[in-house]
Design a protein around this motif. Structure first.
Motif, PDB file in Angstrom:
ATOM      1  N   ILE A 178       7.592  15.114   3.337  1.00  0.00           N
ATOM      2  CA  ILE A 178       8.791  14.661   2.896  1.00  0.00           C
ATOM      3  C   ILE A 178       8.970  13.157   2.910  1.00  0.00           C
ATOM      4  N   ALA A 179       8.793  12.582   4.284  1.00  0.00           N
ATOM      5  CA  ALA A 179       8.961  11.258   4.527  1.00  0.00           C
ATOM      6  C   ALA A 179       8.250  10.444   3.359  1.00  0.00           C
ATOM      7  N   GLY A 180       6.869  10.870   3.106  1.00  0.00           N
ATOM      8  CA  GLY A 180       6.132  10.187   2.188  1.00  0.00           C
ATOM      9  C   GLY A 180       6.691  10.293   0.821  1.00  0.00           C
ATOM     10  N   ALA A 181       7.205  11.403   0.477  1.00  0.00           N
ATOM     11  CA  ALA A 181       7.887  11.345  -0.797  1.00  0.00           C
ATOM     12  C   ALA A 181       9.164  10.364  -0.905  1.00  0.00           C
ATOM     13  N   THR A 182       9.787  10.511   0.416  1.00  0.00           N
ATOM     14  CA  THR A 182      11.117   9.734   0.458  1.00  0.00           C
ATOM     15  C   THR A 182      10.650   8.156   0.313  1.00  0.00           C
ATOM     16  N   VAL A 183       9.297   7.789   0.696  1.00  0.00           N
ATOM     17  CA  VAL A 183       9.149   6.326   0.835  1.00  0.00           C
ATOM     18  C   VAL A 183       8.738   5.854  -0.754  1.00  0.00           C
ATOM     19  N   ILE A 184       7.962   6.941  -1.361  1.00  0.00           N
ATOM     20  CA  ILE A 184       7.684   6.682  -2.736  1.00  0.00           C
ATOM     21  C   ILE A 184       8.926   6.677  -3.772  1.00  0.00           C
TER      22      ILE A 184
ATOM     23  N   PRO B  62      -3.605  13.143   3.701  1.00  0.00           N
ATOM     24  CA  PRO B  62      -4.501  12.659   4.905  1.00  0.00           C
ATOM     25  C   PRO B  62      -5.533  11.910   4.585  1.00  0.00           C
ATOM     26  N   PRO B  63      -6.443  12.341   3.711  1.00  0.00           N
ATOM     27  CA  PRO B  63      -7.746  11.317   3.558  1.00  0.00           C
ATOM     28  C   PRO B  63      -7.198   9.949   3.224  1.00  0.00           C
ATOM     29  N   VAL B  64      -6.381   9.768   2.379  1.00  0.00           N
ATOM     30  CA  VAL B  64      -5.966   8.270   2.291  1.00  0.00           C
ATOM     31  C   VAL B  64      -5.348   7.675   3.445  1.00  0.00           C
ATOM     32  N   GLU B  65      -4.531   8.218   4.302  1.00  0.00           N
ATOM     33  CA  GLU B  65      -4.266   7.769   5.611  1.00  0.00           C
ATOM     34  C   GLU B  65      -5.263   7.433   6.442  1.00  0.00           C
ATOM     35  N   ARG B  66      -6.252   8.231   6.442  1.00  0.00           N
ATOM     36  CA  ARG B  66      -7.511   7.769   7.349  1.00  0.00           C
ATOM     37  C   ARG B  66      -8.284   6.766   6.863  1.00  0.00           C
ATOM     38  N   LEU B  67      -8.231   6.532   5.686  1.00  0.00           N
ATOM     39  CA  LEU B  67      -8.975   5.507   4.821  1.00  0.00           C
ATOM     40  C   LEU B  67      -8.045   4.379   5.339  1.00  0.00           C
ATOM     41  N   LEU B  68      -6.795   4.199   5.095  1.00  0.00           N
ATOM     42  CA  LEU B  68      -6.061   3.099   5.081  1.00  0.00           C
ATOM     43  C   LEU B  68      -6.162   2.675   6.741  1.00  0.00           C
ATOM     44  N   GLU B  69      -6.031   3.743   7.776  1.00  0.00           N
ATOM     45  CA  GLU B  69      -6.324   3.186   9.299  1.00  0.00           C
ATOM     46  C   GLU B  69      -7.444   2.747   9.498  1.00  0.00           C
ATOM     47  N   ARG B  70      -8.460   3.131   8.629  1.00  0.00           N
ATOM     48  CA  ARG B  70      -9.849   2.653   8.909  1.00  0.00           C
ATOM     49  C   ARG B  70     -10.091   1.141   8.777  1.00  0.00           C
ATOM     50  N   ALA B  71      -9.258   0.697   7.835  1.00  0.00           N
ATOM     51  CA  ALA B  71      -9.151  -0.671   7.367  1.00  0.00           C
ATOM     52  C   ALA B  71      -8.574  -1.518   8.553  1.00  0.00           C
ATOM     53  N   PHE B  72      -7.936  -1.084   9.456  1.00  0.00           N
ATOM     54  CA  PHE B  72      -7.328  -1.772  10.508  1.00  0.00           C
ATOM     55  C   PHE B  72      -7.869  -1.088  11.899  1.00  0.00           C
TER      56      PHE B  72
ATOM     57  N   LEU C 208       6.827  -3.609  -2.556  1.00  0.00           N
ATOM     58  CA  LEU C 208       6.758  -2.220  -3.132  1.00  0.00           C
ATOM     59  C   LEU C 208       5.516  -1.572  -3.376  1.00  0.00           C
ATOM     60  N   GLY C 209       4.398  -2.234  -3.846  1.00  0.00           N
ATOM     61  CA  GLY C 209       3.060  -1.888  -3.837  1.00  0.00           C
ATOM     62  C   GLY C 209       2.633  -1.084  -2.474  1.00  0.00           C
ATOM     63  N   ALA C 210       3.043  -1.830  -1.328  1.00  0.00           N
ATOM     64  CA  ALA C 210       2.529  -1.388  -0.020  1.00  0.00           C
ATOM     65  C   ALA C 210       3.400  -0.036   0.231  1.00  0.00           C
ATOM     66  N   LEU C 211       4.573  -0.051  -0.256  1.00  0.00           N
ATOM     67  CA  LEU C 211       5.501   1.190   0.423  1.00  0.00           C
ATOM     68  C   LEU C 211       4.912   2.471  -0.486  1.00  0.00           C
ATOM     69  N   VAL C 212       4.386   2.272  -1.988  1.00  0.00           N
ATOM     70  CA  VAL C 212       3.740   3.470  -2.568  1.00  0.00           C
ATOM     71  C   VAL C 212       2.582   3.755  -1.935  1.00  0.00           C
ATOM     72  N   LEU C 213       1.804   3.097  -1.488  1.00  0.00           N
ATOM     73  CA  LEU C 213       0.540   3.207  -0.818  1.00  0.00           C
ATOM     74  C   LEU C 213       0.693   3.989   0.576  1.00  0.00           C
ATOM     75  N   LEU C 214       1.620   3.491   1.236  1.00  0.00           N
ATOM     76  CA  LEU C 214       2.088   4.247   2.698  1.00  0.00           C
ATOM     77  C   LEU C 214       2.535   5.534   2.038  1.00  0.00           C
ATOM     78  N   GLY C 215       3.306   5.818   1.475  1.00  0.00           N
ATOM     79  CA  GLY C 215       3.982   6.937   0.750  1.00  0.00           C
ATOM     80  C   GLY C 215       2.879   7.901   0.519  1.00  0.00           C
ATOM     81  N   VAL C 216       1.977   7.493  -0.171  1.00  0.00           N
ATOM     82  CA  VAL C 216       0.782   8.525  -0.678  1.00  0.00           C
ATOM     83  C   VAL C 216       0.218   8.833   0.595  1.00  0.00           C
ATOM     84  N   SER C 217      -0.051   7.828   1.429  1.00  0.00           N
ATOM     85  CA  SER C 217      -0.967   8.274   2.688  1.00  0.00           C
ATOM     86  C   SER C 217      -0.242   9.215   3.536  1.00  0.00           C
TER      87      SER C 217
END
Length: 557
Positions: free
Chosen positions: A196-202, A91-101, A78-87
């Motif tokens: 919309i996809a991000g809001a749906t995930v959250i 966009p900066p959160v998405e870039r930060l998340l992808e940088r971790a991988f 559930l925590g990962a879903l919220v984080l991915l929805g926010v990303s």
């Protein structure tokens, strides 16, 4: 080949059953949120099926080894879903998340701008919270994982099941991708689609936290149930490494096939027993030359309480003729690990035969057992000759006991058969066993969020048949719910008798048909009768619990 086909068909049915409806919008929009990226759609489903399969197989074992709560993986998902929805929204959160991988070579994951990495991570998070309807195949996999009996066949079954689930979900994800390709407006507004996809995930994560998706699933009929029914004749006993002939006998017992005395393989030794009651420890070697009945039970199990009087009667009647009975107590609830509670439960039932305390499931796993109660009838040479799962057929079981006693000692004069009333319920439409803990509940029919913690419920109206509602303050946990001041359960059921498994000291105030009565509760946790009718019928009963009482489950007779 049959095993793979059963697993695949079971997964395919799960993938189109009502329980996947809440996650379909996320998969659809996830596939549509990257222009022209078919690989993202594939990556979402690949991540979901991979994490689902691994968690189903190994999640319980891993958490038990680390002494962590069984709900941890769900909350991490559930925590990962919220984080991915926010990303997706930022966009900066998405870039930060992808940088971790970034250590993952991108050419091995996806082409540039495909979004496959993000899709795979989204799928991994969905897999941790996505639970298809617990049909026969998934039940077999889950029990095998929980008891550590994972073998090659279980792994193959899991792979086939995951493949079946993946096909309809992949079709949904690819549909989202094709929608993006064909609708020019979507191509020109990719940022909006991703938002919309991000809001749906959250929104999905929030809905899962407050059990909104569960409420939806409970109100939609399972239109795949009739299609899945034939699978129960193929696999309901967990596939496990070990004695193949024993598993064959267990499958026959589950499916109601009784071929009489058979060769089910040599009886395993008692394993991992922490304590013996009603006498010193015994081994199968000690019992060689005797006919032995090994009976698996749990003291608060109503099915066991109805069957054990027969076992006790056989023990008393045939002990002098060479029968030995060993009761293996394997707990279902945490309070059933307490030896004092087991001893009190055995005394209440009048059991005098040796009892093995199997708190770590050692003997349960050695026998590959799957049910309470379960009986394994063993001849004088140490071979299991008959397996029984559940209640009933006591006359035939006694015939088998007498046949083995005669074979072990030709010419023996046996006493007359026992005469114990068979209390096995005969109404096939009666309400199934109902659990209150958040980890297992399926029959809650109220409006409030059914999650761990303190909540106040105010559900008016009648629950649907076979369901219950709550009123007042309750503290919910994985295994039980604990009443606060004014707390009550309202249950709609079909049965002759209703039993509440309850712990603590206090009272139950039971109201049904305009009549009210009080039941005192004290001593070890156990079942109390909350309804008793001359015949099986449909009715509604309200049960008010005094503060501090903990309710675990309802069982029906």
């Amino acid at each position: 080949m049959t095993l793979l086909l059963v697993g695949f068909v079971g997964g395919l049915l799960a993938g189109v059953s009502p329980c996947v409806l809440p996650v379909l919008p996320v998969i659809l929009l996830g596939g549509a949120s990257s222009t022209g990226s078919r690989s993202r759609a594939v990556a979402i489903v690949a991540g979901l099926t991979l994490s689902f399969a691994l968690i189903t197989l190994f999640g319980t074992l891993l958490l038990a080894a680390l002494h962590l709560p069984s709900s941890l993986l769900r909350w991490l998902g559930l925590g990962a879903l919220v984080l991915l929805g926010v990303s997706m929204l930022v966009p900066p959160v998405e870039r930060l998340l992808e940088r971790a991988f970034a250590w993952i070579p991108q050419r091995q994951v996806a082409t540039k701008d495909s979004g496959a990495l993000g899709g795979f991570l989204l799928g991994l998070a969905l897999g941790a919270v996505f639970v298809p309807c617990a049909g026969p195949v998934l039940a077999a996999i889950a029990v095998a994982g929980a008891t550590g009996t994972i073998g090659t066949q279980t792994i193959l079954l899991t792979v086939a099941f995951a493949a079946g689930v993946a096909i309809p979900l992949l079709a949904v994800a690819l549909a989202g991708n094709k929608l993006t390709d064909r609708v020019r407006g979507l191509q020109q507004h990719q940022r909006l689609v991703r938002g919309i996809a991000g809001a749906t995930v959250i929104a999905l994560a929030i809905a899962l936290i407050f059990d909104v998706t569960g409420a939806i699933g409970r109100r939609i009929p399972d239109y795949t149930k009739s299609l899945a029914a034939p699978l129960t004749t193929r696999i309901n006993v967990p596939l496990a490494a070990g004695n193949g002939s024993l598993r064959t006998c267990q499958e026959g017992a589950y499916n109601g096939v009784d071929d009489g005395l058979d060769d089910c393989g040599r009886a395993p030794e008692f394993t991992g027993i922490s304590q013996w009651l009603n006498g010193p420890p015994v081994t199968m070697a000690d019992l060689r030359g005797k006919v032995v009945l090994v009976e698996f039970w749990a003291y608060s199990c109503i099915n066991c309480q109805r069957s054990l009087p027969h076992v006790q009667a056989w023990w008393k009647r045939y002990e002098s003729s060479g029968l030995r009975v060993v009761g293996v107590h394997t707990p279902e609830y945490a309070f059933e690990h307490d030896t004092d509670n087991i001893a009190a439960g055995a005394a209440k039932l009048g059991l005098t035969f040796p009892l093995a305390v199997d708190n770590d499931y050692g003997t349960w796993k050695a026998y590959q057992n799957v049910a309470w109660p379960a009986g394994y009838l063993i001849d004088a040479t140490g071979v299991i000759r008959h397996v029984s799962l559940g209640e009933g057929d006591y006359d035939q079981k006694e015939v088998d006991i007498r046949a083995l006693l005669t074979a072990a000692n030709p010419g023996v004069v046996l006493p007359a058969p026992t005469q114990v009333r068979d209390a096995t319920p005969t109404d096939r439409q009666r309400t199934p066993e109902t659990y209150f803990g958040t980890a297992k509940q399926q029959m809650y029919d109220g409006r409030g969020a059914y999650v761990d913690g303190e909540s106040t419920f105010d559900d008016d109206g009648e629950p649907a048949l076979h369901h219950y509602r709550l009123t007042g303050p309750w503290t919910l946990s994985e295994e039980a719910i604990t009443a606060g001041p004014g707390a009550a359960i309202r249950l709609s059921y079909r049965a002759r008798e209703v039993y509440l498994n309850v712990a603590g000291t206090g009272t139950l105030t039971i109201t049904e048909g305009g009549r009210t009565r009080t039941v005192e509760v004290s001593g070890p946790p156990d079942i109390r009768t909350v309804a008793s009718n001359p015949t099986s019928r449909a009715s509604t009963v309200s049960i008010a619990l005094s503060p501090g009482l903990a309710a675990y489950s309802l069982t029906f007779g």
